[in-house]
Enzyme design. Sequence first.
Site, PDB file in Angstrom:
ATOM      1  N   ASP A 155       0.865  -1.179   0.000  1.00  0.00           N
ATOM      2  CA  ASP A 155       0.000   0.000   0.000  1.00  0.00           C
ATOM      3  C   ASP A 155       0.900   1.226   0.000  1.00  0.00           C
ATOM      4  OD1 ASP A 155      -2.554   1.529   0.484  1.00  0.00           O
ATOM      5  OD2 ASP A 155      -1.439   2.096   2.270  1.00  0.00           O
TER       6      ASP A 155
ATOM      7  N   GLU B 184      -1.863  -1.773  -5.767  1.00  0.00           N
ATOM      8  CA  GLU B 184      -3.027  -1.068  -6.259  1.00  0.00           C
ATOM      9  C   GLU B 184      -2.737  -0.557  -7.661  1.00  0.00           C
ATOM     10  OE1 GLU B 184      -5.611   1.224  -3.026  1.00  0.00           O
ATOM     11  OE2 GLU B 184      -3.491   1.586  -2.882  1.00  0.00           O
TER      12      GLU B 184
ATOM     13  N   ASP C  72      -2.545   1.859   7.224  1.00  0.00           N
ATOM     14  CA  ASP C  72      -1.727   1.438   6.081  1.00  0.00           C
ATOM     15  C   ASP C  72      -1.625  -0.085   5.982  1.00  0.00           C
ATOM     16  OD1 ASP C  72      -1.273   4.148   5.592  1.00  0.00           O
ATOM     17  OD2 ASP C  72       0.366   4.160   7.044  1.00  0.00           O
TER      18      ASP C  72
END
Length: 398
Positions: free
Chosen positions: A196, A284, A365
């Site tokens: 992340d 992502e 996170d």
Amino acid sequence: MLKRYRYRAYPTGEQQHALSQLFGCCRVVFNDALAARESARRAGRPIPSKSELSAALTAAKTTPERAWLAEVSSVPLQQSLADLHRAYANFFDSRTGKRKGRKVGAPRFKKRTHRQSARFTRNAGVGVLEPGGGSGFVRLPKIGRVRYESSRPLPAGPSSVTVIREADGRHYVSFVVDEPARVVVPAPPARAAGVDVGLTDLAAIVYDDGTREKVDNPRWLRSKERGLAHAQRAYSRTMKGSRNRDKARRRVAVAHRKVRETRWDHHHKLALRLVRENQAVALEGLSVAGLARTRVAKSVHDAGWSTLRRLIVEKAAGFGVVVHTIGRWEPTSQVCAGCGVRDGAKPLDVRVWVCASCGLVLDRDYNAAVNVLLAAGLVERVNACGGSVSVCLHARTR
Ligand SMILES: [Zn+2]
């Protein structure tokens, strides 16, 4: 697989002069073609085609105002036209949604004071000589043999060579080499990582074996960014057209390069470590972390993020590592990774919260990184308190 190799180049004074002339020609060709397209568009005439613009270039070389275009190699000039077409194609694809990612603007006129470049293709008569010892030479038509510093030899003959002069005056050569993806033996450990990308830290990483870590931005990046901001302020205070403005612009370019190099180096090391130490990496697809920030900070963040992602993807192929890219619609920070309950967006300053449904204490996170692993199908949520997810969430390391 196409790979880029970029090295610092050291053209002689005479070569710098010839390169200046070449850059100028490429710029003029680009700007002329852009102007022709724009004036056709404004007048409602059909947009000139690629071959029409190419013919216009050939014709221009016979006119007194543009005769000097014939003094440089014609290949980079044709490549300039190709660049313009690509820029327009990207712009239109971005507008219609065919191209994903950050919006691409319409092509703009090139300026003398910005980064300059000229690209030669293989058929332009380019030659590369690497005698070893960290030195290389690239032979460019009508420029000569330009020396560059090579950190490792090219694995194969390049399909194209781009000569670049950055705004700070440094020269580089960038080779595109088509090389077969090599798979390294022995295979990397059977571990999966979910990444992340954060705001304060560079990244939070959670591994499916339960370990986790946060990777900081390099300590000295902040001070270099401050230096850049300072140089930009000093630049904006100078008078247009003054000699001090030229000097200040050069200082901005140098500060910019330092920030870029520091960040790139850090990304490079992180990407290498991730693909060396894992069998699969989940990321992502697009940065969604920065929605609430200013536009400038966001663009810097997004640029950094896409560089990191590109480096991971490039290196993964060489190590036989699978990269999972999850969709941007996955609400990684809104869902409890432990029980899967979605309890809505939280303000950015909320770093830790307690899931109202299952009572887990969630680090923003790490929770997002586990959700990335989940979305990629690399870990499972067996039930609220068991399974590999809770291993990832509870693990305490570093
Ligand atoms: Zn929960």
